[in-house]
Design a protein around this motif. Sequence first.
Motif, PDB file in Angstrom:
ATOM      1  N   GLY B 357       0.794  -1.440   0.027  1.00 36.31           N
ATOM      2  CA  GLY B 357       0.120   0.111   0.057  1.00 36.31           C
ATOM      3  C   GLY B 357       0.713   1.292   0.112  1.00 36.31           C
ATOM      4  N   TYR B 358       2.050   1.311   0.629  1.00 38.24           N
ATOM      5  CA  TYR B 358       2.931   2.253   0.842  1.00 38.24           C
ATOM      6  C   TYR B 358       3.629   2.523  -0.611  1.00 38.24           C
ATOM      7  CZ  TYR B 358       6.845   5.316   1.787  1.00 38.24           C
ATOM      8  OH  TYR B 358       7.638   6.501   1.948  1.00 38.24           O
ATOM      9  N   ALA B 359       3.922   1.499  -1.294  1.00 41.42           N
ATOM     10  CA  ALA B 359       4.376   1.806  -2.524  1.00 41.42           C
ATOM     11  C   ALA B 359       3.377   2.282  -3.594  1.00 41.42           C
ATOM     12  CB  ALA B 359       4.797   0.382  -3.178  1.00 41.42           C
ATOM     13  N   GLU B 360       2.192   2.087  -3.303  1.00 45.16           N
ATOM     14  CA  GLU B 360       0.961   2.412  -4.145  1.00 45.16           C
ATOM     15  C   GLU B 360       0.914   4.109  -3.967  1.00 45.16           C
ATOM     16  OE1 GLU B 360      -2.058  -0.117  -3.256  1.00 45.16           O
ATOM     17  OE2 GLU B 360      -1.525  -1.484  -4.669  1.00 45.16           O
ATOM     18  N   THR B 361       1.245   4.693  -2.736  1.00 42.37           N
ATOM     19  CA  THR B 361       1.520   6.132  -2.685  1.00 42.37           C
ATOM     20  C   THR B 361       2.284   6.817  -3.631  1.00 42.37           C
ATOM     21  OG1 THR B 361       2.765   5.947  -0.946  1.00 42.37           O
ATOM     22  CG2 THR B 361       0.597   5.734  -0.413  1.00 42.37           C
ATOM     23  N   GLY B 362       3.237   6.101  -3.906  1.00 43.96           N
ATOM     24  CA  GLY B 362       4.300   6.607  -4.713  1.00 43.96           C
ATOM     25  C   GLY B 362       5.197   7.549  -4.063  1.00 43.96           C
ATOM     26  N   THR B 363       5.211   7.541  -2.877  1.00 49.03           N
ATOM     27  CA  THR B 363       6.143   8.348  -2.275  1.00 49.03           C
ATOM     28  C   THR B 363       7.533   8.123  -1.972  1.00 49.03           C
ATOM     29  OG1 THR B 363       5.156   7.766  -0.145  1.00 49.03           O
ATOM     30  CG2 THR B 363       4.262   9.937  -1.085  1.00 49.03           C
ATOM     31  N   GLY B 364       7.647   6.612  -2.118  1.00 48.63           N
ATOM     32  CA  GLY B 364       9.264   6.028  -1.815  1.00 48.63           C
ATOM     33  C   GLY B 364       9.099   4.782  -2.142  1.00 48.63           C
ATOM     34  N   LEU B 365      10.372   4.026  -2.401  1.00 50.26           N
ATOM     35  CA  LEU B 365      10.262   2.567  -2.459  1.00 50.26           C
ATOM     36  C   LEU B 365      10.287   1.818  -1.233  1.00 50.26           C
ATOM     37  CD1 LEU B 365      13.254   2.117  -5.151  1.00 50.26           C
ATOM     38  CD2 LEU B 365      10.762   2.024  -5.445  1.00 50.26           C
ATOM     39  N   PRO B 366       9.358   0.888  -1.327  1.00 51.62           N
ATOM     40  CA  PRO B 366       8.931  -0.267  -0.201  1.00 51.62           C
ATOM     41  C   PRO B 366      10.528  -0.910  -0.018  1.00 51.62           C
ATOM     42  CG  PRO B 366       8.110  -0.971  -2.059  1.00 51.62           C
ATOM     43  CD  PRO B 366       8.477   0.077  -2.151  1.00 51.62           C
ATOM     44  N   VAL B 367      10.307  -1.394   1.280  1.00 52.68           N
ATOM     45  CA  VAL B 367      11.489  -2.336   1.702  1.00 52.68           C
ATOM     46  C   VAL B 367      11.182  -3.886   1.585  1.00 52.68           C
ATOM     47  CG1 VAL B 367      12.807  -0.473   2.634  1.00 52.68           C
ATOM     48  CG2 VAL B 367      11.283  -1.998   3.996  1.00 52.68           C
ATOM     49  N   ALA B 368      10.020  -4.272   1.874  1.00 54.16           N
ATOM     50  CA  ALA B 368       9.485  -5.611   1.859  1.00 54.16           C
ATOM     51  C   ALA B 368       9.289  -6.169   0.639  1.00 54.16           C
ATOM     52  CB  ALA B 368       8.210  -5.773   2.919  1.00 54.16           C
ATOM     53  N   LYS B 369       9.986  -7.343   0.495  1.00 63.09           N
ATOM     54  CA  LYS B 369       9.606  -8.406  -0.470  1.00 63.09           C
ATOM     55  C   LYS B 369       8.191  -8.664  -0.793  1.00 63.09           C
ATOM     56  CE  LYS B 369      14.352 -10.098  -0.742  1.00 63.09           C
ATOM     57  NZ  LYS B 369      14.724  -9.890   0.576  1.00 63.09           N
ATOM     58  N   GLY B 370       7.882  -8.762  -2.001  1.00 61.64           N
ATOM     59  CA  GLY B 370       6.166  -8.989  -2.109  1.00 61.64           C
ATOM     60  C   GLY B 370       5.534  -7.638  -2.130  1.00 61.64           C
ATOM     61  N   ALA B 371       6.317  -6.293  -1.954  1.00 66.16           N
ATOM     62  CA  ALA B 371       5.557  -5.277  -2.061  1.00 66.16           C
ATOM     63  C   ALA B 371       5.747  -4.513  -3.484  1.00 66.16           C
ATOM     64  CB  ALA B 371       5.975  -4.093  -1.216  1.00 66.16           C
ATOM     65  N   GLU B 372       6.609  -5.294  -4.231  1.00 70.46           N
ATOM     66  CA  GLU B 372       6.921  -4.354  -5.410  1.00 70.46           C
ATOM     67  C   GLU B 372       5.991  -4.329  -6.489  1.00 70.46           C
ATOM     68  OE1 GLU B 372       8.118  -7.476  -4.177  1.00 70.46           O
ATOM     69  OE2 GLU B 372      10.341  -7.250  -3.862  1.00 70.46           O
ATOM     70  N   ALA B 373       4.972  -5.211  -6.373  1.00 71.15           N
ATOM     71  CA  ALA B 373       3.759  -5.017  -7.226  1.00 71.15           C
ATOM     72  C   ALA B 373       3.132  -3.707  -7.158  1.00 71.15           C
ATOM     73  CB  ALA B 373       2.862  -6.214  -7.083  1.00 71.15           C
ATOM     74  N   GLY B 374       3.316  -2.942  -5.988  1.00 72.27           N
ATOM     75  CA  GLY B 374       2.757  -1.715  -5.810  1.00 72.27           C
ATOM     76  C   GLY B 374       3.286  -0.613  -6.290  1.00 72.27           C
ATOM     77  N   ILE B 375       4.490  -0.876  -7.029  1.00 74.94           N
ATOM     78  CA  ILE B 375       5.060   0.272  -7.756  1.00 74.94           C
ATOM     79  C   ILE B 375       4.605   0.283  -9.376  1.00 74.94           C
ATOM     80  CG2 ILE B 375       7.468   1.061  -8.396  1.00 74.94           C
ATOM     81  CD1 ILE B 375       8.748  -0.589  -6.221  1.00 74.94           C
ATOM     82  N   LYS B 376       4.147   1.483  -9.757  1.00 79.61           N
ATOM     83  CA  LYS B 376       3.757   1.670 -10.959  1.00 79.61           C
ATOM     84  C   LYS B 376       4.518   2.454 -11.921  1.00 79.61           C
ATOM     85  CE  LYS B 376      -0.529  -0.280 -10.083  1.00 79.61           C
ATOM     86  NZ  LYS B 376       0.049  -1.245  -9.088  1.00 79.61           N
ATOM     87  N   ASP B 377       5.265   3.537 -11.193  1.00 87.23           N
ATOM     88  CA  ASP B 377       6.134   4.405 -11.902  1.00 87.23           C
ATOM     89  C   ASP B 377       7.164   3.737 -12.820  1.00 87.23           C
ATOM     90  OD1 ASP B 377       6.230   7.468 -12.485  1.00 87.23           O
ATOM     91  OD2 ASP B 377       8.320   6.859 -11.905  1.00 87.23           O
ATOM     92  N   PRO B 378       7.265   4.008 -13.911  1.00 91.01           N
ATOM     93  CA  PRO B 378       8.556   3.259 -14.655  1.00 91.01           C
ATOM     94  C   PRO B 378       9.822   3.837 -13.999  1.00 91.01           C
ATOM     95  CG  PRO B 378       7.642   5.157 -16.040  1.00 91.01           C
ATOM     96  CD  PRO B 378       6.750   4.784 -14.989  1.00 91.01           C
ATOM     97  N   ALA B 379       9.981   5.277 -13.681  1.00 92.34           N
ATOM     98  CA  ALA B 379      11.391   5.517 -13.007  1.00 92.34           C
ATOM     99  C   ALA B 379      11.629   4.723 -11.682  1.00 92.34           C
ATOM    100  CB  ALA B 379      11.332   7.049 -12.670  1.00 92.34           C
ATOM    101  N   LEU B 380      10.667   4.668 -11.039  1.00 91.05           N
ATOM    102  CA  LEU B 380      10.772   4.020  -9.592  1.00 91.05           C
ATOM    103  C   LEU B 380      11.147   2.474  -9.784  1.00 91.05           C
ATOM    104  CD1 LEU B 380       7.931   5.443  -7.452  1.00 91.05           C
ATOM    105  CD2 LEU B 380      10.313   5.779  -7.052  1.00 91.05           C
ATOM    106  N   LYS B 381      10.558   1.833 -10.807  1.00 86.18           N
ATOM    107  CA  LYS B 381      10.766   0.535 -11.263  1.00 86.18           C
ATOM    108  C   LYS B 381      12.146   0.361 -11.511  1.00 86.18           C
ATOM    109  CE  LYS B 381       6.478  -1.541 -12.599  1.00 86.18           C
ATOM    110  NZ  LYS B 381       5.537  -1.680 -13.838  1.00 86.18           N
ATOM    111  N   SER B 382      12.773   1.404 -12.407  1.00 86.12           N
ATOM    112  CA  SER B 382      14.223   1.235 -12.710  1.00 86.12           C
ATOM    113  C   SER B 382      15.076   1.275 -11.343  1.00 86.12           C
ATOM    114  CB  SER B 382      14.667   2.106 -13.846  1.00 86.12           C
ATOM    115  OG  SER B 382      14.062   3.416 -13.452  1.00 86.12           O
TER     116      SER B 382
END
Lengths: 331, 436
Positions: B357-382
């Motif tokens: 859920g934190y990753a989905e806010t787009g305010t920063g990268l999460p640390v826990a494995k399994g949260a990656e799916a919340g990242i939508k932004d291509p820059a954050l993905k890189s």
Amino acid sequence: MTSTDQTRFPAGGVSTPPAGHRPAGRASRRAETRRKWYEIVGLTTPAIAVYVMFVLVPMGFAVYYSLYRWRGVGPPTDYVGLRNYTLAFQDPIFLDALRNNAIIVFGSLLIQGPVALGIALLLNRRFRGRALFRLLVFVPYVLAEVTVGIMWKLILVEDGTFDALLKSLGLGGLVQAWLADLDVVIWTLLFILTWKYVGFAIILLLAGLSNVPHELTEAAAIDGASWWQTQRHVTLPLLGPTIRIWAFLSMIGSLQVFDVIWVTSVPAVRSLGASGTMATYMVDNGFFARLWGYGNAVAVILFVISFVAALLFQRFILRRDIEGAITRRAN
Amino acid sequence: MATRRRAGAALALFMTSALVVAGCSSGGDDDKPSESELYKNPVTLTWWHNANQDGPGKTYWEKVAKDFSTAHPTVKIEIEAIETNQLQRTRIPAALLSNDPPDIFMTWGGGELRDQVEADYLKDITDQVKTEVANIGSAAEIWQVDGKQYGLPFRMGIEGIWYNKDMFAQAGITAPPATFEELNAAVTKLKAINVTPIAVGAGDKWPAAHWWYNFALRDCSVDTLKKASLDKKFDDPCFVKAGQDLKAFIDTKPFQNNFIATPGQNDPTSANGLLANGKAAMELMGDWNRGTLDTVATDKAKLAKFLGWFPVPAISGSAGDPKAALGGGDGFACAKNAPAECVEFLKYIASPEVQKGYAETGTGLPVAKGAEAGIKDPALKSILEATSQASYVQLWLDTAYGSTVGTAMNDGIVGIFSGKGTPEQVVERMKAAASK
């Protein structure tokens, strides 16, 4: 522990001395004196308690902490004596802060004084819209410091409003990096401070002017004095006490100035010594570098400088106005 | 007389209850709280975090607290959101000195955490959070002191260069620079089309200092950096070399005019604002930049379209590891005497579900494995990809060395930027501060 303290000093109620076999006159006189003391103690205790709690005790703590090498974690244990004080006077950035404070103290007195006096004399004459002008002159002083800081920061930004104004007046050559040029920024800040505080000087002087008896200026006019002569020889001398009090307040305020500098001038420029004052230096080092003992030492230095300046000012300049209050009467 | 006896009774009651409380809390500290102790008594957790500006970050933490209270009705959470610098530099240190610190509060890890542990302010949570630490991986080490865990991160990422793809295309730069030679070439090309190549918020000191950190990362070996964090000696010549490389780089004039007064973020005139509104082509910044760029952009859709990210280029032939990266994060820790529920809440924040859920806010990268799916932004993905590929993540040097040396270092680096200071002075000031 607290409860025993409380029981030792029962709260409330002045116990009246037992009536009876003592000589009436002396007893009542003694009761009178005691009553007076109860009154003095009772009425001043709250004020003294607040003063001790929030002024003297913190001051004592500041001096105590300033003698330690202390980062604000755990109790201070590493006693270093006066090392923090010597370190401060060896730091070129602190010396720069002292210089900046001096520029602000003298700059404020030399610029605000004459400007405020001129405007106050003008606003003291009767003309249409005088109340509006008086209001406008006072507006900057009423604005919050932070608001003023941010406002000027936005006006003075590169290619901002102020630069555009200069260019449209054909003065494009005067454009500077007002807040970025390390040699210019302190003068920019002095200008902002002057703009903000000149209204206060004007209001004080206007109040002083309203106390100048009309009969005196009238008498001067009848004697054939020109407006200038009246101001020079009648009004100004009578304004003396007001001017001296204003200079005192301005000086103390300039020594301790913090908010406008903090908001308007960015950390990098402050850390290079170009714009910081003693107060901003204290916060930058005390909180941001987490040198709490050192920061307290700077606070004590700031206090001593302000205190000595205040005493000297009262001793030599305010003497006539507060005769007997602080200083002993001469002879 | 009656009053006195009542006062005595009250005192006795107070003393006994204090003893009881002390007994309870010391019991809770020593061993892992049993299931029966948890959630038995109503507790209020005070939580201090830094998402004080209205936005997805602030709203999300409110939701997290509410969800936790719903799941565990005995726990009430009181949030206080405070601006980062005020929170970390003034409020938390002062609260920790008093006897009434918040139960759960933000911490950057590194030198600051070490100081707090040495003063016995923090709860040792090593045994309770083993699962979470395993799931987070090596990033959790930043919140360890001498092998013991004192906090858990919720955001972590490495820094790199955020850039304007449109401007790069216009200038004829085909691929993101991989070495400093290529970066210098890109700077020249961008100047040729009259674009400010790089925005730097030197006014806030740390955005400028991060350039020096990256040169240090390239010039110093990983071992030297690791050693410096512990002994704070800085005798290795690579630290002076970092300043010399930085000076040479500044001399190519890659930055905007008057950068010494440009703030880092949060206002349109900041370095963030220059990149977000198409007035500069690049900016060196951490993973949180995606969120802060958004807040200063006049056209968010346009920003999302042109924004790209690449890792800090390597310096060929240097001592440092070219795959090493600088990074850091935000975590939370529990105060020494916080109730056991605090640790449970900490674990909840670090759980993959909350992290997603934190990753989905787009305010920063999460640390826990399994949260990656919340990242939508291509820059954050890189960034996430680069973080996982980094051979070594060095914590921001000012955080790693603690505020005192960190501030002196940043001040010295700003000196180089202003042209007044020298590379040698940076190291001298760091050494002087270490003894201050």
